[in-house]
Design a protein around this motif. Sequence first.
Motif, PDB file in Angstrom:
ATOM      1  N   TRP A   1       0.816  -1.209   0.000  1.00 25.09           N
ATOM      2  CA  TRP A   1       0.000   0.000   0.000  1.00 25.09           C
ATOM      3  C   TRP A   1       0.851   1.262   0.000  1.00 25.09           C
ATOM      4  N   ALA A   2       1.876   1.299   0.831  1.00 20.29           N
ATOM      5  CA  ALA A   2       2.701   2.507   0.934  1.00 20.29           C
ATOM      6  C   ALA A   2       3.523   2.726  -0.336  1.00 20.29           C
ATOM      7  N   GLY A   3       4.206   1.679  -0.792  1.00 22.41           N
ATOM      8  CA  GLY A   3       5.051   1.810  -1.980  1.00 22.41           C
ATOM      9  C   GLY A   3       4.266   2.141  -3.228  1.00 22.41           C
ATOM     10  N   THR A   4       3.123   1.482  -3.424  1.00 19.88           N
ATOM     11  CA  THR A   4       2.311   1.729  -4.612  1.00 19.88           C
ATOM     12  C   THR A   4       1.711   3.125  -4.594  1.00 19.88           C
ATOM     13  N   SER A   5       1.246   3.570  -3.444  1.00 18.29           N
ATOM     14  CA  SER A   5       0.697   4.922  -3.322  1.00 18.29           C
ATOM     15  C   SER A   5       1.766   5.969  -3.627  1.00 18.29           C
ATOM     16  N   PHE A   6       2.979   5.736  -3.159  1.00 17.33           N
ATOM     17  CA  PHE A   6       4.093   6.656  -3.439  1.00 17.33           C
ATOM     18  C   PHE A   6       4.391   6.710  -4.931  1.00 17.33           C
ATOM     19  N   LEU A   7       4.438   5.551  -5.582  1.00 14.96           N
ATOM     20  CA  LEU A   7       4.756   5.497  -7.010  1.00 14.96           C
ATOM     21  C   LEU A   7       3.669   6.138  -7.862  1.00 14.96           C
ATOM     22  N   LYS A   8       2.419   5.978  -7.476  1.00 12.33           N
ATOM     23  CA  LYS A   8       1.313   6.522  -8.264  1.00 12.33           C
ATOM     24  C   LYS A   8       1.289   8.046  -8.245  1.00 12.33           C
ATOM     25  N   ASP A   9       1.760   8.641  -7.137  1.00 13.38           N
ATOM     26  CA  ASP A   9       1.673  10.098  -7.001  1.00 13.38           C
ATOM     27  C   ASP A   9       2.988  10.818  -7.253  1.00 13.38           C
ATOM     28  N   LEU A  10       4.092  10.095  -7.367  1.00  8.38           N
ATOM     29  CA  LEU A  10       5.400  10.728  -7.531  1.00  8.38           C
ATOM     30  C   LEU A  10       5.563  11.281  -8.945  1.00  8.38           C
ATOM     31  N   ASP A  11       6.124  12.495  -9.055  1.00 10.32           N
ATOM     32  CA  ASP A  11       6.453  13.087 -10.348  1.00 10.32           C
ATOM     33  C   ASP A  11       7.779  12.476 -10.811  1.00 10.32           C
TER      34      ASP A  11
ATOM     35  N   GLN B   1      -4.870   1.897   5.308  1.00  5.56           N
ATOM     36  CA  GLN B   1      -5.254   3.305   5.224  1.00  5.56           C
ATOM     37  C   GLN B   1      -4.103   4.224   5.613  1.00  5.56           C
ATOM     38  N   VAL B   2      -3.392   3.883   6.687  1.00  2.34           N
ATOM     39  CA  VAL B   2      -2.234   4.679   7.117  1.00  2.34           C
ATOM     40  C   VAL B   2      -1.131   4.614   6.077  1.00  2.34           C
ATOM     41  N   ALA B   3      -0.814   3.408   5.607  1.00  4.26           N
ATOM     42  CA  ALA B   3       0.266   3.234   4.636  1.00  4.26           C
ATOM     43  C   ALA B   3      -0.008   4.001   3.346  1.00  4.26           C
ATOM     44  N   SER B   4      -1.250   3.947   2.864  1.00  2.82           N
ATOM     45  CA  SER B   4      -1.604   4.642   1.633  1.00  2.82           C
ATOM     46  C   SER B   4      -1.455   6.152   1.783  1.00  2.82           C
ATOM     47  N   GLN B   5      -1.893   6.692   2.916  1.00  2.00           N
ATOM     48  CA  GLN B   5      -1.777   8.136   3.142  1.00  2.00           C
ATOM     49  C   GLN B   5      -0.319   8.559   3.281  1.00  2.00           C
ATOM     50  N   GLN B   6       0.492   7.721   3.888  1.00  2.00           N
ATOM     51  CA  GLN B   6       1.909   8.047   4.024  1.00  2.00           C
ATOM     52  C   GLN B   6       2.600   8.067   2.668  1.00  2.00           C
ATOM     53  N   GLY B   7       2.271   7.115   1.800  1.00  3.31           N
ATOM     54  CA  GLY B   7       2.863   7.099   0.468  1.00  3.31           C
ATOM     55  C   GLY B   7       2.509   8.337  -0.330  1.00  3.31           C
ATOM     56  N   ALA B   8       1.237   8.741  -0.278  1.00  2.00           N
ATOM     57  CA  ALA B   8       0.800   9.947  -0.994  1.00  2.00           C
ATOM     58  C   ALA B   8       1.466  11.196  -0.423  1.00  2.00           C
ATOM     59  N   TYR B   9       1.589  11.262   0.908  1.00  2.00           N
ATOM     60  CA  TYR B   9       2.231  12.417   1.552  1.00  2.00           C
ATOM     61  C   TYR B   9       3.696  12.549   1.123  1.00  2.00           C
ATOM     62  N   LEU B  10       4.438  11.429   1.168  1.00  2.00           N
ATOM     63  CA  LEU B  10       5.858  11.502   0.822  1.00  2.00           C
ATOM     64  C   LEU B  10       6.059  11.853  -0.645  1.00  2.00           C
ATOM     65  N   ALA B  11       5.198  11.353  -1.521  1.00  2.00           N
ATOM     66  CA  ALA B  11       5.286  11.708  -2.939  1.00  2.00           C
ATOM     67  C   ALA B  11       5.090  13.205  -3.136  1.00  2.00           C
ATOM     68  N   LYS B  12       4.143  13.780  -2.410  1.00  2.00           N
ATOM     69  CA  LYS B  12       3.908  15.224  -2.497  1.00  2.00           C
ATOM     70  C   LYS B  12       5.145  16.001  -2.041  1.00  2.00           C
TER      71      LYS B  12
END
Length: 576
Positions: free
Chosen positions: A64-74, A467-478
Amino acid sequence: MRFFSDFQRILSGYPAPAKLLAVFSVSCGGVIAYADSQSGEITSLQQNQKAMAKKRVLVLGTGWAGTSFLKDLDISSYDVQVVSPRNYFAFTPLLPSVTCGTVEARSIVEPVRNIIKKRKGEIKFWEAECLKIDTANKKVYCQSSVDANLAGNNDFSLEYDYLVVAIGAQVNTFNTPGVYEHCHFLKEVEDAQRIRRTVIDCFEKAVLPELNKEDQMTNLHFVIVGGGPTGVEFAAELHDFIHEDLLSIYPSVKDLVRISIIQSGDHILNMFDERISSFAELKFRRDGIEVLTGHRVLSVSERIINMKQVSTGENISIPHGMVVWSTGVGTRPVVKDFMEQIGQGNRRVLATDEWLRVKGCEDVYALGDCATVDQRKIMEDISVIFKAADKDSSGTLTIEEFKDVIEDIMIRYPQVELYLKNKHLFDVTDLMKDMNGSDKTEIDVESFKLALSQVDKQTKNLPATAQVASQQGAYLAKCFNTWEKCKSNPEGPRKFRSGGRHEFRPFQYRHLGQFAPLGGEQAAAELPGDWVSIGHSTQWLWYSVYASKQVSWRTRFLVIGDWFRRFTFGRDSSRI
């Protein structure tokens, strides 16, 4: 030279103006061709230089964390590399449904390469397991997860500029003897598939001729250790699978099936609202599911599970056909080794700061179940905060001076907001009131400390959830996407000790609610605003939310199709 002699012989029969035109055309064409070649070389060189200038971001894990980060990272700004022992992302909240065939395994997985190919740019992916993190040399050592019999070496290493550790956690057995040897887990897709096969095996073995009743009852006793959301949902799915599908095709053993939940605490679902916990226990007892609260497992053997009743100290042994162990998560060996390197060997979980940076390590971030956010206590900085707020150095704070820093305080220390909500305080200035509730015009440092002395008690560790992991991935990508901008224009709170501002706002988890399916087309939900919902309508809300949260339209259609198939034809009992 021959070219020039041939060219001269061809032009010998033409007048001078024609010769001049031909020479001019050839020479211009050569200049243009030369210019084009030089332009192409310059463009290629510029592209290579730009690629070399990109920072290398290495991501470990595709959960969840890694995929969320990859989806939102520029990814146009970084050279992104991904390492994971699985080449797919799994929608883990639906794993209990996979164990009983309500949803098929392939319906909840999306290949990683499908996810990364949708991004503009190139992301390199390798199906391998991380064996060691070398922070001193900024290098990660890996081993391929592909068949070792294939040609080539399986071991390799990768260098990084920024490392994102999102490799999740493993099952926590609490060193209970026999768990690894005799229990099933429910962390991976393969675990769910093994459970499904074992359930069918238990029924097929129980209906064999000449098997005595005691052996039949042993084979058909399904035990779940752990009364959290995963264990409860699996028990509910298993009950529905047995009573809606299996008993009709195994009628001879319909009175011999038992399902038991063993929970060391006083209640199941103890992280939910008390109303949900009580309803779940009542419903399970009504459905014939045995709920053994206040029992701690001592050991597990091939056919017997030994436990102790906490209240009386009595040791109890019960036979089982299958045990599913669902009691929380523990740290993976590679993370433990990493923690030893960076001075966190005495901790149980890898610690990060509020910006998800690993403490004691530069350029390394950790997300999801493998780490916990170590929230800084406000009382550690209380004197510094008072000094920064006391602009006139008078030794007291006025209401205006307090209001000037309170926004930064609430961003930097989110436990302040939780404290205000818990105490039903509507305004932060209420903290400056005296014991009688009267307003104060100013307070000294001791009164300031007293007003905030109870705030840190609201500090809580984040749950190990998707839910926590997904939000953390999106936050770090931002944060990665806005890094350059925030260096010159910080958006974070004030640095009370060193002055200036933090580049980013710290990570703040936003709880969106949680579900607990209880079987029989009923579910319980705890949603923001202290709203509790229980019943059939909540189950349909669960369907809609989980369908909408799928990672792709492909899996969304597959999951909905599986639900429709189950309603129409029932679950498949084939042992595949």
